[in-house]
Write a protein that holds these residues in place. Structure first.
Motif, short mmCIF file in Angstrom:
data_model
loop_
_atom_site.label_atom_id
_atom_site.label_comp_id
_atom_site.label_asym_id
_atom_site.label_seq_id
_atom_site.Cartn_x
_atom_site.Cartn_y
_atom_site.Cartn_z
N VAL A 186 -41.94 -48.17 131.76
CA VAL A 186 -41.46 -49.51 131.38
C VAL A 186 -40.56 -50.09 132.47
O VAL A 186 -40.75 -51.25 132.89
N VAL A 187 -39.60 -49.30 132.95
CA VAL A 187 -38.71 -49.81 134.00
C VAL A 187 -39.49 -50.09 135.27
O VAL A 187 -39.28 -51.12 135.93
N GLY A 188 -40.40 -49.18 135.62
CA GLY A 188 -41.20 -49.38 136.82
C GLY A 188 -42.09 -50.61 136.75
O GLY A 188 -42.17 -51.40 137.70
N VAL A 189 -42.75 -50.79 135.62
CA VAL A 189 -43.64 -51.96 135.45
C VAL A 189 -42.85 -53.25 135.48
O VAL A 189 -43.27 -54.24 136.11
N LEU A 190 -41.70 -53.28 134.81
CA LEU A 190 -40.87 -54.49 134.81
C LEU A 190 -40.41 -54.84 136.23
O LEU A 190 -40.44 -56.01 136.63
N PHE A 191 -40.01 -53.82 136.98
CA PHE A 191 -39.57 -54.10 138.35
C PHE A 191 -40.72 -54.61 139.21
O PHE A 191 -40.59 -55.64 139.90
N VAL A 192 -41.85 -53.94 139.16
CA VAL A 192 -42.99 -54.34 139.99
C VAL A 192 -43.50 -55.72 139.59
O VAL A 192 -43.82 -56.55 140.44
N GLY A 193 -43.57 -55.97 138.25
CA GLY A 193 -44.10 -57.24 137.78
C GLY A 193 -43.20 -58.43 138.02
O GLY A 193 -43.67 -59.54 138.25
N LEU A 194 -41.89 -58.20 137.96
CA LEU A 194 -40.95 -59.31 138.11
C LEU A 194 -40.49 -59.52 139.56
O LEU A 194 -40.31 -60.65 140.01
N ILE A 195 -40.31 -58.43 140.29
CA ILE A 195 -39.74 -58.51 141.64
C ILE A 195 -40.63 -57.86 142.69
O ILE A 195 -40.90 -58.42 143.74
N GLY A 196 -41.08 -56.65 142.39
CA GLY A 196 -41.72 -55.81 143.40
C GLY A 196 -42.95 -56.40 144.06
O GLY A 196 -43.19 -56.16 145.25
N TRP A 197 -43.76 -57.17 143.32
CA TRP A 197 -45.00 -57.69 143.90
C TRP A 197 -44.74 -58.60 145.09
O TRP A 197 -45.60 -58.75 145.97
N ARG A 198 -43.54 -59.18 145.14
CA ARG A 198 -43.19 -60.03 146.27
C ARG A 198 -42.95 -59.21 147.54
O ARG A 198 -42.96 -59.78 148.64
N MET A 199 -42.74 -57.90 147.41
CA MET A 199 -42.51 -57.03 148.55
C MET A 199 -43.80 -56.54 149.18
O MET A 199 -43.79 -55.90 150.24
N VAL A 200 -44.93 -56.79 148.53
CA VAL A 200 -46.23 -56.33 149.04
C VAL A 200 -46.62 -57.17 150.25
O VAL A 200 -46.60 -58.40 150.18
N PRO A 201 -46.97 -56.55 151.37
CA PRO A 201 -47.39 -57.33 152.55
C PRO A 201 -48.62 -58.17 152.24
O PRO A 201 -49.53 -57.74 151.53
N ALA A 202 -48.62 -59.41 152.74
CA ALA A 202 -49.77 -60.30 152.54
C ALA A 202 -50.83 -59.94 153.58
O ALA A 202 -50.64 -60.12 154.77
N ARG A 203 -51.92 -59.40 153.12
CA ARG A 203 -53.01 -58.99 154.00
C ARG A 203 -54.29 -59.70 153.60
O ARG A 203 -54.52 -59.98 152.42
N LYS A 204 -55.12 -59.97 154.58
CA LYS A 204 -56.42 -60.55 154.29
C LYS A 204 -57.34 -59.47 153.75
O LYS A 204 -57.27 -58.31 154.15
N LYS A 205 -58.20 -59.87 152.86
CA LYS A 205 -59.15 -58.93 152.26
C LYS A 205 -60.08 -58.38 153.31
O LYS A 205 -60.63 -59.13 154.12
N ALA A 206 -60.26 -57.06 153.29
CA ALA A 206 -61.19 -56.45 154.23
C ALA A 206 -62.61 -56.80 153.86
O ALA A 206 -62.93 -57.20 152.75
N THR A 207 -63.51 -56.65 154.81
CA THR A 207 -64.91 -56.94 154.57
C THR A 207 -65.44 -56.05 153.47
O THR A 207 -65.22 -54.84 153.47
N ALA A 208 -66.13 -56.63 152.55
CA ALA A 208 -66.65 -55.85 151.41
C ALA A 208 -67.66 -54.85 151.89
O ALA A 208 -68.42 -55.09 152.81
N ASP A 209 -67.71 -53.70 151.20
CA ASP A 209 -68.66 -52.67 151.60
C ASP A 209 -69.95 -52.74 150.80
O ASP A 209 -70.77 -51.87 150.87
#
Length: 621
Positions: A186-209
């Motif tokens: 619960v604590v982990g999900v709340l952190f990732v959902g409210l704040i943490g996702w903003r820390m994820v590097p913005a990357r372009k989608k790789a070519t589909a396989d």
């Protein structure tokens, strides 16, 4: 330190090194470790493959089967439609998505939960204008966090439970992991959902396989009991929004309308041409309560055509192709019980080019239905059976494996990478949920061991045709099964040779200085670190004997230390190789090896900060 201890330490170090090297698959490394132990005499030859009959291995295999059954029955799609908001901002969308992933991971394998929700995450990312990775990494982390909440959520929990049983203390029950696991999740999900996702590097989608089949244009018929009957096209379009689908044409008798008026009322017997993503096809059909046109029996077509004629005087009561619909060949049930849905692409040299399904008598000659055509961006209101195929078209075909193979070989169509495209029958989702609930209850109340209960559940899924027999074997990740079965005997050697006692003694004397709480924290951190570098199931198998020996020498509660191993081996957030879920999102998220530690390190700190106090409270030392 005697020869056996030196040998097993050397083998374990070599095994960890090969896991880190990454050139060989984890199951190959584990099998090599097992066989080397047999060759040098650490494991008796007659017990070399005893791990394949271990209850934890059987349970993992059965949980994978049950997870596939929940997916095939439409139960998960139903939950997604009911629980995820269709229109919300990015934070609420991400929080809802990973919360659902965590909840699902508690009752099915967390790898399966991620695979089910990845298409949904990509749709939300596109709708919110976010890079796919901004949702995929939170989704992966949420599914990992949810897996630690129950006995069956992740293989490490099963390994820890069965190790406890092997010591004579009995196995952990279904929800013994919940107090600590739920708090951390619960604590982990709340952190990732409210704040943490903003820390994820913005990357372009790789070519589909895999080949991008684009959008399907599918024909579906409205039945008397369909939700679309007697509603306007505007109302039906709202129902289709959940699947990101739309109506592009209407066929009513001889009347064919492209882009029909949104005020037009739909009638039973109408045929809709809908535009939809392949992965959302099942959601679109089940949401409206309609069937593929080719799936409707000839008698049903005749009845609904009559109903449509009575309610719409301006439309002729019969269609020109009625003779084809009611031919003797059409009414015979020439298909086997098990029918597959598969995608094929028409190549430039295909004999199907410039010919239609009616031209080659696809249904009467091969027993195959053409359910949909994907033609990059081009729309048509011609009937599917009379649409001439063009090079590059992707065809969704329904038929037996033999019939599909024979057709593809004769007409030069290439199969695409298989993916699960299915439309569950009515009531299957409820049946699957009830069977799963009964299986869990049987285990929770101790009526049957987990391996037996879940094996019965998998068998019932097959008997009720919630999962085709052949899918039992394709739904099992055999690399995980081999890995578990190979590492469990190796882990037993760690305990029986006295190596676990040796390592525990070193930990007590040189790291924790005799303090049980400090030793618990160190074991948790070391387990998390190893899980980031090698497979989590292998980590749990190796660390369990060390944890038990440490607790025994300190006179502490062994359950607290085993629970620390369960939590630590489930939490691999720093690298893409520690957990399959992290590996699965590498390509779609466009991530590199070093993209995980920014968010992962904070999540692991949260796990320690929440997990240790909860362990000490629930399992006092």
């Amino acid at each position: 330190m005697h020869g056996q201890q030196l040998a097993i330490i050397g083998i374990l170090l070599a095994t960890m090194g090969l896991f880190l090297w990454g050139r060989l698959r984890h199951d190959v490394v584990a099998l090599a470790s097992l066989l080397f132990c047999v060759v040098v005499g650490l494991i008796p030859q007659r017990e070399a493959f005893s791990g394949f009959g271990h209850p934890a291995v059987i349970t993992v295999a059965c949980v994978l089967v049950l997870g596939a059954g929940l997916q095939a029955s439409g139960a998960v799609n139903l939950l997604v439609r009911r629980l995820l908001p269709s229109s919300a901002g990015p934070t609420l969308s991400i929080l809802s998505l990973i919360g659902l992933a965590a909840a699902l991971s508690g009752f099915m394998n967390n790898v399966g939960a991620l695979a089910l929700l990845m298409p949904v995450a990509l749709q939300i990312a596109a709708r919110q204008g976010l890079p796919p990775g901004k949702l995929l990494m939170p989704l992966a982390f949420g599914s990992i966090l949810g897996g630690m909440t129950t006995l069956i959520g992740t293989p490490p929990n099963l390994i820890v439970s069965d190790y406890r049983a092997s010591t004579g203390q009995g196995a952990f029950s279904m929800f013994d992991f919940a107090p600590v696991g739920v708090a951390v999740a619960v604590v982990g999900v709340l952190f990732v959902g409210l704040i943490g996702w903003r820390m994820v590097p913005a990357r372009k989608k790789a070519t589909a396989d895999r080949f991008d089949s684009g959008l399907y244009f599918s024909e579906v018929r409205i039945g008397e009991d369909s939700k679309a009957a007697d509603r306007s096209i505007a109302e039906v379009d709202k129902l289709l929004d959940e699947a990101d689908a739309q109506i592009v044409a209407l066929v009513r008798g001889e009347l064919r309308l492209s882009a029909p008026s949104r005020r037009r009322i739909l009638r039973a017997g109408d045929i809709l041409v809908i535009e939809v993503e392949p992965d959302s096809l099942a959601v679109a059909l089940s949401g409206l309560g309609v069937k593929f046109e080719e799936d409707v029996p000839a008698s049903g077509k005749a009845e609904t055509n009559q109903a449509s004629a009575k309610t719409e005087d301006a439309v002729e009561p019969a269609r020109k192709d009625a003779e084809e619909s009611t031919s003797a060949d059409e009414t015979k049930d020439v298909r086997p019980v098990e029918v597959l849905l598969r995608e094929y692409v028409a190549t430039v040299n295909s004999d199907f080019i410039n010919r239609s399904a009616s031209d080659i008598q696809l249904r009467s000659r091969f027993g195959i239905n053409l359910l949909a055509i994907s033609r990059q961006g081009n729309r048509s209101v011609r009937r599917l059976r009379s649409t001439a195929v063009e090079a590059g078209d992707v065809l969704l075909l329904q038929g037996s494996a033999e019939a599909l193979s024979g057709f593809a070989s004769q007409y030069g169509c290439l199969p695409l990478a298989p993916r699960d495209i299915s439309v569950p029958r009515k009531g299957q989702a409820l049946a699957a949920v009830l069977i799963m609930a009964a299986t869990i209850a049987t285990t929770s109340f101790g009526l049957l061991p987990a391996a037996v209960a879940f094996a019965i559940g998998a068998l019932v899924f097959v008997l009720f045709e919630l999962l085709p027999l052949r899918s039992i074997y394709t739904s099992i990740d055999w690399s995980v099964i081999v890995l578990l079965a190979a590492m469990l005997p190796v882990a037993d050697v760690v305990g029986s040779s006295g190596t676990a006692d040796l390592v525990a003694q070193f930990l007590i004397n040189h790291a924790s200085f005799g303090h049980a709480v400090v030793a618990l924290v160190i074991l948790l951190v070391v387990t998390m670190f190893l899980s980031d570098l090698m497979n989590n199931a292998a980590t749990a198998a190796v660390m369990c004997p060390i944890a038990l020996s440490t607790a025994t020498q300190l006179g502490a509660n062994p359950d607290a230390f085993l629970m620390a191993i369960a939590i630590g081996s489930s939490c691999a957030f720093l690298t893409p190789i520690g957990h399959q879920n992290n590996t699965l999102i590498l390509g779609p998220g466009g991530f590199g090896f070093g993209d995980f530690w920014r968010l992962g390190l904070v999540v692991e700190l949260i796990v320690v900060a929440v997990g240790v106090p909860m362990i000490l409270w629930v399992w006092p030392i």
